[in-house]
Design an enzyme around this catalytic site. Structure first.
Site, PDB file in Angstrom:
ATOM      1  N   TYR A 218       0.831  -1.212   0.000  1.00 38.23           N
ATOM      2  CA  TYR A 218       0.000   0.000   0.000  1.00 38.23           C
ATOM      3  C   TYR A 218       0.867   1.264   0.000  1.00 38.23           C
ATOM      4  CZ  TYR A 218      -3.106   3.608   1.951  1.00 38.23           C
ATOM      5  OH  TYR A 218      -3.805   4.760   2.183  1.00 38.23           O
TER       6      TYR A 218
HETATM    7  P1  NAP Z   1     -13.288   3.925   1.669  1.00 38.77           P
HETATM    8  O1  NAP Z   1     -14.271   4.466   2.640  1.00 38.77           O
HETATM    9  O2  NAP Z   1     -12.920   2.484   1.701  1.00 38.77           O
HETATM   10  O3  NAP Z   1     -13.779   4.308   0.198  1.00 38.77           O
HETATM   11  C1  NAP Z   1     -13.053   3.889  -0.921  1.00 38.77           C
HETATM   12  C2  NAP Z   1     -13.701   4.439  -2.150  1.00 38.77           C
HETATM   13  O4  NAP Z   1     -12.998   3.924  -3.294  1.00 38.77           O
HETATM   14  C3  NAP Z   1     -15.157   4.032  -2.269  1.00 38.77           C
HETATM   15  O5  NAP Z   1     -15.913   5.137  -2.702  1.00 38.77           O
HETATM   16  C4  NAP Z   1     -15.115   2.970  -3.330  1.00 38.77           C
HETATM   17  O6  NAP Z   1     -16.307   3.022  -4.101  1.00 38.77           O
HETATM   18  C5  NAP Z   1     -13.930   3.386  -4.206  1.00 38.77           C
HETATM   19  N1  NAP Z   1     -13.398   2.231  -4.908  1.00 38.77           N
HETATM   20  C6  NAP Z   1     -12.877   1.102  -4.357  1.00 38.77           C
HETATM   21  N2  NAP Z   1     -12.522   0.233  -5.325  1.00 38.77           N
HETATM   22  C7  NAP Z   1     -12.825   0.839  -6.513  1.00 38.77           C
HETATM   23  C8  NAP Z   1     -12.699   0.447  -7.880  1.00 38.77           C
HETATM   24  N3  NAP Z   1     -12.168  -0.739  -8.232  1.00 38.77           N
HETATM   25  N4  NAP Z   1     -13.104   1.314  -8.847  1.00 38.77           N
HETATM   26  C9  NAP Z   1     -13.646   2.511  -8.508  1.00 38.77           C
HETATM   27  N5  NAP Z   1     -13.779   2.941  -7.247  1.00 38.77           N
HETATM   28  C10 NAP Z   1     -13.383   2.102  -6.249  1.00 38.77           C
HETATM   29  O7  NAP Z   1     -11.909   4.730   1.721  1.00 38.77           O
HETATM   30  P2  NAP Z   1     -11.403   5.912   2.655  1.00 38.77           P
HETATM   31  O8  NAP Z   1     -11.021   5.329   3.966  1.00 38.77           O
HETATM   32  O9  NAP Z   1     -12.332   7.059   2.589  1.00 38.77           O
HETATM   33  O10 NAP Z   1     -10.054   6.287   1.886  1.00 38.77           O
HETATM   34  C11 NAP Z   1     -10.086   7.097   0.736  1.00 38.77           C
HETATM   35  C12 NAP Z   1      -8.652   7.376   0.259  1.00 38.77           C
HETATM   36  O11 NAP Z   1      -7.905   7.905   1.323  1.00 38.77           O
HETATM   37  C13 NAP Z   1      -7.921   6.144  -0.239  1.00 38.77           C
HETATM   38  O12 NAP Z   1      -7.131   6.482  -1.368  1.00 38.77           O
HETATM   39  C14 NAP Z   1      -7.009   5.799   0.934  1.00 38.77           C
HETATM   40  O13 NAP Z   1      -5.844   5.115   0.533  1.00 38.77           O
HETATM   41  C15 NAP Z   1      -6.707   7.167   1.493  1.00 38.77           C
HETATM   42  N6  NAP Z   1      -6.339   7.163   2.909  1.00 38.77           N
HETATM   43  C16 NAP Z   1      -7.268   6.765   3.837  1.00 38.77           C
HETATM   44  C17 NAP Z   1      -6.907   6.748   5.174  1.00 38.77           C
HETATM   45  C18 NAP Z   1      -7.868   6.326   6.249  1.00 38.77           C
HETATM   46  O14 NAP Z   1      -7.420   6.126   7.408  1.00 38.77           O
HETATM   47  N7  NAP Z   1      -9.144   6.184   5.961  1.00 38.77           N
HETATM   48  C19 NAP Z   1      -5.609   7.122   5.564  1.00 38.77           C
HETATM   49  C20 NAP Z   1      -4.706   7.500   4.572  1.00 38.77           C
HETATM   50  C21 NAP Z   1      -5.088   7.539   3.253  1.00 38.77           C
HETATM   51  P3  NAP Z   1     -17.207   1.763  -4.477  1.00 38.77           P
HETATM   52  O15 NAP Z   1     -17.165   0.809  -3.328  1.00 38.77           O
HETATM   53  O16 NAP Z   1     -18.542   2.377  -4.761  1.00 38.77           O
HETATM   54  O17 NAP Z   1     -16.560   1.235  -5.706  1.00 38.77           O
END
Ligand code: NAP
Length: 266
Positions: free
Chosen positions: A173
């Site tokens: 990741y």
């Molecule tokens: P999340 O709630 O798991 O949401 C992920 C999103 O990505 C969903 O809207 C999902 O939509 C979409 N997605 C997943 N697979 C996909 C695919 N194959 N094609 C198109 N869309 C897809 O994620 P989050 O926690 O908000 O994180 C969002 C971003 O922030 C990510 O890039 C993550 O690496 C980064 N980040 C998060 C954290 C954290 O602690 N949460 C920390 C650091 C960085 P569908 O399910 O509708 O496809």
């Protein structure tokens, strides 16, 4: 205190926020959940027309509904972004829906499976790199030239603190997002002279639908940072909107902004 800034105004007498993104078309990937959904709502709150992207139409329409309820403009665009041809088609569809333009691209969709390097299947490796690196790459390939031709645009990439720190279990990741960090700088160099600002947020542990399922790990990671708590999706979204809004960050290009409760500092 009588200065303009003390009265909550800029020195030019304009409010610093309000509907500062009115007339812009914004595409937010991964907007059916978490940070992406909060970003879509925040960008719409500044007046932009928002394309809410993801695979899950029901969750996407719920985000669109919430935006419209507050008087904003949004539509759902569905696509699985793991395939480059699908990404290219999706980008062209977004431009069409945007009336010939996308002014703001937020590359937020991402997955973050953790695990030992030795246990990582090739299929998982390919999936992580396809969504976290290849999708933003081809979205920028499709959309940045149009922004450059129009003389302006903003791209915000969503990265992670694991791109800059060697955490056990986060090699796959973290390395994918380290690529995103470098791409942020490379694209700032490639398109910046034509008015396209490219920046990233480097996010720490944030409570979203997905991370809330591993509350103990979320809290343990958060405990390493000065803030001593996970962030909220709204807090991260506010930083993304700052970088997306020319009126706020017009002189910020190629920056990787830590939004991590201070983890990068210690
Ligand atoms: P999340 O709630 O798991 O949401 C992920 C999103 O990505 C969903 O809207 C999902 O939509 C979409 N997605 C997943 N697979 C996909 C695919 N194959 N094609 C198109 N869309 C897809 O994620 P989050 O926690 O908000 O994180 C969002 C971003 O922030 C990510 O890039 C993550 O690496 C980064 N980040 C998060 C954290 C954290 O602690 N949460 C920390 C650091 C960085 P569908 O399910 O509708 O496809």
């Amino acid at each position: 205190m009588t200065s303009a800034s003390a009265q909550g105004k800029t020195t030019r007498g304009k409010p610093s926020q309000g509907m500062s993104m009115r007339g812009k078309v914004a595409l937010v990937t991964g907007a059916t959940s978490g940070i992406g959904a909060a970003t879509a709502e925040a960008v719409a709150g500044r007046g932009a027309y928002v394309l809410v992207a993801g695979r899950d139409a029901a969750r996407g329409e719920a985000v669109v509904g919430a935006i419209r309820e507050r008087g904003g403009r949004a539509d759902f665009v569905g696509a699985d972004l793991r395939d480059a041809q699908a990404v290219r088609r999706f980008a062209r569809d977004a431009v069409e829906r945007g009336g010939g333009r996308v002014d703001v691209l937020v590359n937020n969709a991402g997955i973050y499976p953790f695990g030992a390097t030795a246990d990582t299947e090739e299929s998982l490796y390919d999936t992580v790199y396809a969504l976290n690196v290849k999708a933003p790459f081809y979205l920028v390939a499709e959309l940045a030239p149009g922004m450059a031709d129009r003389g302006g645009g903003a791209i915000v990439n969503v990265s992670t603190m694991a791109a800059a720190i060697g955490f056990p279990g986060m090699a796959l990741y973290g390395s994918s997002k380290a690529a995103v960090n470098l791409l942020t700088k490379a694209w700032a160099a490639e398109y910046g002279r034509q008015g396209v600002r490219v920046n990233a947020v480097q996010v720490g542990p944030t409570r979203t639908e997905t991370t809330a399922q591993a509350e103990d790990s979320l809290r343990a990671l958060a405990a390493q940072a000065p803030a001593q708590r996970p962030g909220t999706a709204a807090e991260v979204a506010a930083s993304i909107v700052y970088l997306a809004d020319d009126e706020e960050s017009g002189f910020v290009q190629g920056a990787i902004l830590p939004v991590d409760g201070g983890r990068a500092a210690v």
